[in-house]
Design a protein around this motif. Structure first.
Motif, PDB file in Angstrom:
ATOM      1  N   ALA A 171       0.823  -1.370   0.139  1.00 45.79           N
ATOM      2  CA  ALA A 171      -0.101  -0.016  -0.093  1.00 45.79           C
ATOM      3  C   ALA A 171       0.902   1.294   0.035  1.00 45.79           C
ATOM      4  N   PRO A 172       1.842   1.345  -0.867  1.00 48.69           N
ATOM      5  CA  PRO A 172       2.487   2.503  -0.941  1.00 48.69           C
ATOM      6  C   PRO A 172       1.724   3.639  -1.506  1.00 48.69           C
ATOM      7  N   GLU A 173       1.859   4.857  -1.111  1.00 51.64           N
ATOM      8  CA  GLU A 173       0.927   5.908  -1.667  1.00 51.64           C
ATOM      9  C   GLU A 173       1.386   6.791  -2.328  1.00 51.64           C
ATOM     10  N   LYS A 174       2.604   7.361  -1.989  1.00 50.15           N
ATOM     11  CA  LYS A 174       3.440   8.492  -2.548  1.00 50.15           C
ATOM     12  C   LYS A 174       4.004   8.027  -3.746  1.00 50.15           C
ATOM     13  N   PRO A 175       3.806   8.772  -4.832  1.00 44.04           N
ATOM     14  CA  PRO A 175       4.376   8.366  -6.228  1.00 44.04           C
ATOM     15  C   PRO A 175       5.902   8.566  -6.056  1.00 44.04           C
ATOM     16  N   GLY A 176       6.537   9.449  -5.482  1.00 42.69           N
ATOM     17  CA  GLY A 176       7.886   9.531  -5.089  1.00 42.69           C
ATOM     18  C   GLY A 176       8.610   8.648  -4.744  1.00 42.69           C
ATOM     19  N   ASN A 177       7.899   7.833  -3.589  1.00 42.84           N
ATOM     20  CA  ASN A 177       8.401   6.549  -3.049  1.00 42.84           C
ATOM     21  C   ASN A 177       8.170   5.411  -3.767  1.00 42.84           C
ATOM     22  N   ILE A 178       7.152   5.310  -4.452  1.00 41.25           N
ATOM     23  CA  ILE A 178       6.978   4.290  -5.527  1.00 41.25           C
ATOM     24  C   ILE A 178       7.948   4.350  -6.536  1.00 41.25           C
ATOM     25  N   GLY A 179       8.275   5.524  -7.146  1.00 38.28           N
ATOM     26  CA  GLY A 179       9.214   5.664  -8.140  1.00 38.28           C
ATOM     27  C   GLY A 179      10.785   5.223  -7.557  1.00 38.28           C
ATOM     28  N   ALA A 180      10.901   5.483  -6.279  1.00 40.87           N
ATOM     29  CA  ALA A 180      12.400   5.402  -5.757  1.00 40.87           C
ATOM     30  C   ALA A 180      12.381   3.754  -5.536  1.00 40.87           C
ATOM     31  N   LEU A 181      11.278   3.136  -5.113  1.00 44.08           N
ATOM     32  CA  LEU A 181      11.416   1.621  -5.004  1.00 44.08           C
ATOM     33  C   LEU A 181      11.566   1.205  -6.248  1.00 44.08           C
ATOM     34  N   LEU A 182      11.070   1.570  -7.412  1.00 46.30           N
ATOM     35  CA  LEU A 182      11.343   0.937  -8.738  1.00 46.30           C
ATOM     36  C   LEU A 182      12.741   1.193  -9.117  1.00 46.30           C
ATOM     37  N   ARG A 183      13.326   2.046  -8.799  1.00 45.86           N
ATOM     38  CA  ARG A 183      14.876   2.512  -9.042  1.00 45.86           C
ATOM     39  C   ARG A 183      15.747   1.654  -8.416  1.00 45.86           C
ATOM     40  N   THR A 184      15.128   1.299  -7.063  1.00 45.77           N
ATOM     41  CA  THR A 184      15.891   0.290  -6.184  1.00 45.77           C
ATOM     42  C   THR A 184      15.927  -0.996  -6.793  1.00 45.77           C
TER      43      THR A 184
ATOM     44  N   ALA B 255      19.102  -3.027  -8.453  1.00 50.71           N
ATOM     45  CA  ALA B 255      19.405  -4.424  -7.791  1.00 50.71           C
ATOM     46  C   ALA B 255      19.055  -5.703  -8.743  1.00 50.71           C
ATOM     47  N   ASN B 256      18.500  -5.368  -9.952  1.00 47.14           N
ATOM     48  CA  ASN B 256      18.127  -6.347 -10.896  1.00 47.14           C
ATOM     49  C   ASN B 256      17.272  -7.440 -10.139  1.00 47.14           C
ATOM     50  N   VAL B 257      16.247  -7.165  -9.402  1.00 51.60           N
ATOM     51  CA  VAL B 257      15.483  -7.987  -8.573  1.00 51.60           C
ATOM     52  C   VAL B 257      14.557  -8.757  -9.563  1.00 51.60           C
ATOM     53  N   ASP B 258      14.106  -9.853  -9.331  1.00 46.99           N
ATOM     54  CA  ASP B 258      13.261 -10.726 -10.232  1.00 46.99           C
ATOM     55  C   ASP B 258      11.932 -10.219 -10.460  1.00 46.99           C
ATOM     56  N   ALA B 259      11.298  -9.304  -9.580  1.00 43.76           N
ATOM     57  CA  ALA B 259       9.999  -8.866  -9.671  1.00 43.76           C
ATOM     58  C   ALA B 259       9.897  -7.817  -8.580  1.00 43.76           C
ATOM     59  N   PHE B 260       9.014  -6.920  -8.596  1.00 43.51           N
ATOM     60  CA  PHE B 260       8.722  -5.793  -7.974  1.00 43.51           C
ATOM     61  C   PHE B 260       7.299  -5.907  -7.862  1.00 43.51           C
ATOM     62  N   ILE B 261       6.609  -6.380  -6.622  1.00 43.57           N
ATOM     63  CA  ILE B 261       5.011  -6.260  -6.291  1.00 43.57           C
ATOM     64  C   ILE B 261       4.651  -5.321  -5.571  1.00 43.57           C
ATOM     65  N   ILE B 262       3.379  -4.787  -5.789  1.00 41.56           N
ATOM     66  CA  ILE B 262       2.860  -3.773  -5.079  1.00 41.56           C
ATOM     67  C   ILE B 262       1.547  -4.687  -4.477  1.00 41.56           C
ATOM     68  N   ALA B 263       1.509  -4.661  -3.138  1.00 45.63           N
ATOM     69  CA  ALA B 263       0.223  -5.198  -2.467  1.00 45.63           C
ATOM     70  C   ALA B 263      -0.856  -4.059  -2.307  1.00 45.63           C
ATOM     71  N   ASN B 264      -2.091  -4.334  -2.385  1.00 48.47           N
ATOM     72  CA  ASN B 264      -3.067  -3.141  -2.076  1.00 48.47           C
ATOM     73  C   ASN B 264      -2.774  -1.889  -2.700  1.00 48.47           C
ATOM     74  N   PRO B 265      -2.468  -1.720  -3.980  1.00 46.03           N
ATOM     75  CA  PRO B 265      -2.021  -0.527  -4.565  1.00 46.03           C
ATOM     76  C   PRO B 265      -3.060   0.635  -4.409  1.00 46.03           C
ATOM     77  N   LYS B 266      -2.286   1.742  -4.161  1.00 49.75           N
ATOM     78  CA  LYS B 266      -3.459   2.997  -3.805  1.00 49.75           C
ATOM     79  C   LYS B 266      -3.618   3.899  -5.048  1.00 49.75           C
ATOM     80  N   THR B 267      -2.719   3.502  -6.131  1.00 46.65           N
ATOM     81  CA  THR B 267      -2.480   4.272  -7.279  1.00 46.65           C
ATOM     82  C   THR B 267      -1.924   3.512  -8.408  1.00 46.65           C
TER      83      THR B 267
END
Length: 266
Positions: free
Chosen positions: A124-137, A141-153
């Motif tokens: 449930a991340p809400e702030k676009p800036g935080n979501i963008g930063a998580l995506l950059r992370t 790190a070249n993770v195998d997947a990034f998953i958002i649970a209960n997305p707010k946007t």
């Protein structure tokens, strides 16, 4: 190269693009979203996104630059300065605006190239800036997947695309409810490490070389009880100052790169 020109901000296509930028409902209904900038568009193309229409302002985008982003089949439209200024959020986007088809982010669509996937999950991340930063992370790190649970946007919010500098297109992304994602992790025998203060141990004590999901919550409320109830182990980052939390993307970066360090030296 352009087969059409648009000079009026009252043009129906321009009005529709403005709606796509501003309204999540319009993006979901049409299955389309807006990409702004040459770098972002190049990453979308690398991520195999289908481009419906590409608009360019010739004063900022040369024919040579345009040719790198288009094929003979691309629906390319030249736009005036007024139209570009109406559509562009920032002036440093090299005169490029594109309309692309969105992809579904169903958890069932995830595929892994390795038997020991590393997954970053945010609840449930809400702030676009935080979501963008998580995506950059996740990208770094070249993770195998990034998953958002209960997305707010929705993931194609222009502010998320912008703050992720296009990493929204380079990650394998899925969304779902917390219960759906937990079931997916169980079905695939993936250990779940929840970033939480309750019943936690230092993140440096854990072995992240097996199939691993690292789960982070919001700074305000943390993770839900459902996640904590299904955690393989709660982990925390020891704080040495006066506060007991840090920005979610910073915390995620520390945890994910510890997992990467362990795997590099396995």
């Amino acid at each position: 190269m352009a087969t059409k020109q648009i000079n009026s901000i009252q043009n129906p296509l321009i009005k529709h693009i403005v709606l796509l930028k501003e309204k999540s409902r319009e993006r979901k209904k049409s299955g389309l979203f807006v990409i702004e900038g040459q770098r972002e568009l190049s990453l979308a193309l690398k991520g195999n996104y289908q481009i419906e229409t590409l608009l360019f302002y010739p004063e900022l985008c040369s024919e040579n630059e345009l040719s790198k982003l288009t094929t003979p089949q691309t629906n390319t439209i030249e736009i005036s300065k007024d139209v570009f200024q109406k559509l562009a959020h920032r002036s440093t986007t090299e005169g490029i605006i594109a309309v692309a088809k969105s992809k579904t982010q169903a958890i069932t669509n995830l595929t892994f190239k390795t038997k020991t996937p590393l997954i970053l999950i945010a609840e449930a991340p809400e702030k676009p800036g935080n979501i963008g930063a998580l995506l950059r992370t996740a990208d770094a790190a070249n993770v195998d997947a990034f998953i958002i649970a209960n997305p707010k946007t929705d993931i194609y919010n222009p502010n998320i695309i912008r703050s992720s500098v296009g990493c929204v297109f380079t990650n394998q992304i899925a969304t779902g409810t917390t219960s759906e994602i937990i079931q997916f992790l169980k079905d695939n025998t993936i250990n779940t490490y929840c970033a939480a203060l309750q019943a936690s141990t230092s993140y440096t004590t854990q072995n992240f070389t097996s199939p691993t999901a690292i789960v982070v919550g919001t700074e305000a409320t943390g993770l839900s009880d459902t996640w904590l109830a299904h955690s393989t182990q709660n982990i925390s980052i020891p704080m040495q100052g006066e506060i007991d939390s840090m920005n979610v993307s910073v915390a995620a970066g520390i945890l994910i790169f510890e997992a990467k360090r362990q795997r590099d030296f396995k």
